[in-house]
Design a protein around this motif. Structure first.
Motif, PDB file in Angstrom:
ATOM      1  N   TYR A 199       0.762  -1.070  -0.041  1.00  0.00           N
ATOM      2  CA  TYR A 199      -0.074  -0.032   0.050  1.00  0.00           C
ATOM      3  C   TYR A 199       0.752   1.235  -0.064  1.00  0.00           C
ATOM      4  O   TYR A 199       2.198   1.102   0.270  1.00  0.00           O
ATOM      5  CB  TYR A 199      -0.864   0.056   1.392  1.00  0.00           C
ATOM      6  N   VAL A 200       0.251   2.358  -0.371  1.00  0.00           N
ATOM      7  CA  VAL A 200       1.193   3.560  -0.510  1.00  0.00           C
ATOM      8  C   VAL A 200       0.911   4.438   0.836  1.00  0.00           C
ATOM      9  O   VAL A 200      -0.331   4.866   0.890  1.00  0.00           O
ATOM     10  CB  VAL A 200       1.001   4.311  -1.664  1.00  0.00           C
ATOM     11  N   LEU A 201       2.002   4.755   1.354  1.00  0.00           N
ATOM     12  CA  LEU A 201       1.703   5.839   2.620  1.00  0.00           C
ATOM     13  C   LEU A 201       2.108   7.331   1.928  1.00  0.00           C
ATOM     14  O   LEU A 201       2.674   7.213   0.759  1.00  0.00           O
ATOM     15  CB  LEU A 201       2.680   5.550   3.603  1.00  0.00           C
ATOM     16  N   ALA A 202       1.869   8.063   2.735  1.00  0.00           N
ATOM     17  CA  ALA A 202       2.246   9.514   2.199  1.00  0.00           C
ATOM     18  C   ALA A 202       3.650   9.928   2.176  1.00  0.00           C
ATOM     19  O   ALA A 202       4.157  10.731   1.692  1.00  0.00           O
ATOM     20  CB  ALA A 202       1.182  10.641   3.127  1.00  0.00           C
ATOM     21  N   GLY A 203       4.191   8.941   3.179  1.00  0.00           N
ATOM     22  CA  GLY A 203       5.697   9.642   3.384  1.00  0.00           C
ATOM     23  C   GLY A 203       6.184   8.307   4.073  1.00  0.00           C
ATOM     24  O   GLY A 203       5.515   7.408   4.728  1.00  0.00           O
ATOM     25  N   GLY A 204       7.483   8.278   4.538  1.00  0.00           N
ATOM     26  CA  GLY A 204       8.350   7.226   5.056  1.00  0.00           C
ATOM     27  C   GLY A 204       8.288   7.319   6.733  1.00  0.00           C
ATOM     28  O   GLY A 204       8.586   6.078   7.117  1.00  0.00           O
TER      29      GLY A 204
END
Ligand code: ADE
Length: 325
Positions: A199-204
């Motif tokens: 899944y893709v988060l907004a940042g690390g």
């Protein structure tokens, strides 16, 4: 162990003092990991990437070559940040073990402080973006760059990180960090691009919080009961739950809302309890992660006869070629 985190959102990790040390709030400051930090067993340092910008707007990103949506994080800013963090850590090798790293959450803790007063790392904005740390100095650290395109973060990788002396995390935002940053860092240190899931988060930052927690709980003295890490889902090497998800757990009262604790757990019969726990772990793993059962089924010592019987009864025959789901 020393852990440096470079981010444009230091606030994410709670209050940070001018040396980049975290306070008693936020994901690094609470619970057992917070206590390990307060004891000085783990030396957490959080750095604001914008310290290494050189323009008045503290710009960290730019438009992508080749076009496309979003922005890409600038290599010169990241290069300067990593050089400075590695150099500072190399200059204070004993920092991780120093009890002086213990923290208090006083008024002096301010998440903005690390940006304006570069006490521990480097002078920041005025620094030359061309500064390079010698390979000998940088070698002991391992750089971790969380990214959805990275290799999967696993319990095995957590254990490998727990054996490191120094981890540096580079939190990307936007469309990611200019690829030359990782390429250049690889010429002088081990670099892992790591994903915590599909899944893709907004940042690390959230990924770093996850990775750091998984790693730090494996460090000696962090968990109260040394055995508990070995009995976790996925298990430590050779643990009873190796390769399996942990089954159900119970505590008092024995009877709650008409639901009873399984009798075997009250029997005091240790081998029967261990077998029951393994059976439950097998059933749960088959239901939730059949891929893990498949992996065990092909390993030489993965499943014994009883394991296969339990799985067959649960509707997951794993003998020979017949493999359900
Ligand atoms: N950054 C954005 N998405 C991520 C993911 N899934 N894992 C690690 N870092 C990320």
């Amino acid at each position: 162990m020393r852990i440096d985190i470079v981010t444009i959102f230091p606030d994410y990790f709670g209050p940070v003092d001018p040396a980049g040390r975290v306070g008693e709030a936020g994901p690094l400051g609470v619970s057992l990991i917070g206590k390990a930090g307060a004891r000085g067993d783990i030396d957490f340092r959080v750095h604001d990437l914008r310290r290494w910008t050189s323009d008045i707007h503290h710009t960290v990103d730019d438009t992508p070559f080749g076009g496309g949506p979003g922005m890409v994080m600038k290599p010169d800013v990241w290069g300067a940040a990593l050089d400075a963090v590695l150099a500072e850590a190399a200059a204070s090798p004993g920092a991780a073990a120093s009890p002086g790293a213990s923290l208090s959450s006083g008024a002096s803790m301010s998440s903005g402080a690390s940006m304006s007063s570069g006490a521990a790392v480097s002078s920041g904005a005025g620094e030359s973006s061309e500064a390079v740390v010698s390979p000998e100095v940088a070698a002991p650290a391992r750089l971790v760059v969380p990214a959805p395109s990275g290799m999967p973060f696993t319990q095995e990788l957590a254990a490998a990180y727990a054996a490191e002396r120094h981890l540096v995390f580079a939190c990307g935002r936007y469309e990611g960090i200019d690829s030359r940053v990782v390429a250049e860092a690889r010429t002088r240190m081990v670099v892992d691009e790591v994903s915590i899931g599909d899944y893709v988060l907004a940042g690390g930052e959230a990924a770093v919080a996850v990775i750091v927690e998984a790693v730090c709980r494996l460090l000696p003295g962090v968990l109260g009961n040394e055995q508990s890490a070995a009995d976790d889902s996925f298990g430590g090497a050779g643990g009873a739950m190796s390769g399996l998800l942990e089954g159900p757990v119970y505590t008092r009262p024995r009877s709650w809302r008409g639901l009873e604790v399984p009798d075997v757990l009250l029997s005091g019969h240790h081998s029967a309890i261990a077998r029951w726990q393994r059976d439950e772990a097998l059933r749960r793993t088959a239901a939730n992660r059949p891929d893990l059962i498949r992996r065990l089924a092909t390993a030489a010592d993965g499943l014994d006869k009883r394991d296969r019987q339990v799985l067959a009864e649960a509707g997951f025959p794993v003998d020979g070629e017949t493999m359900a789901h």
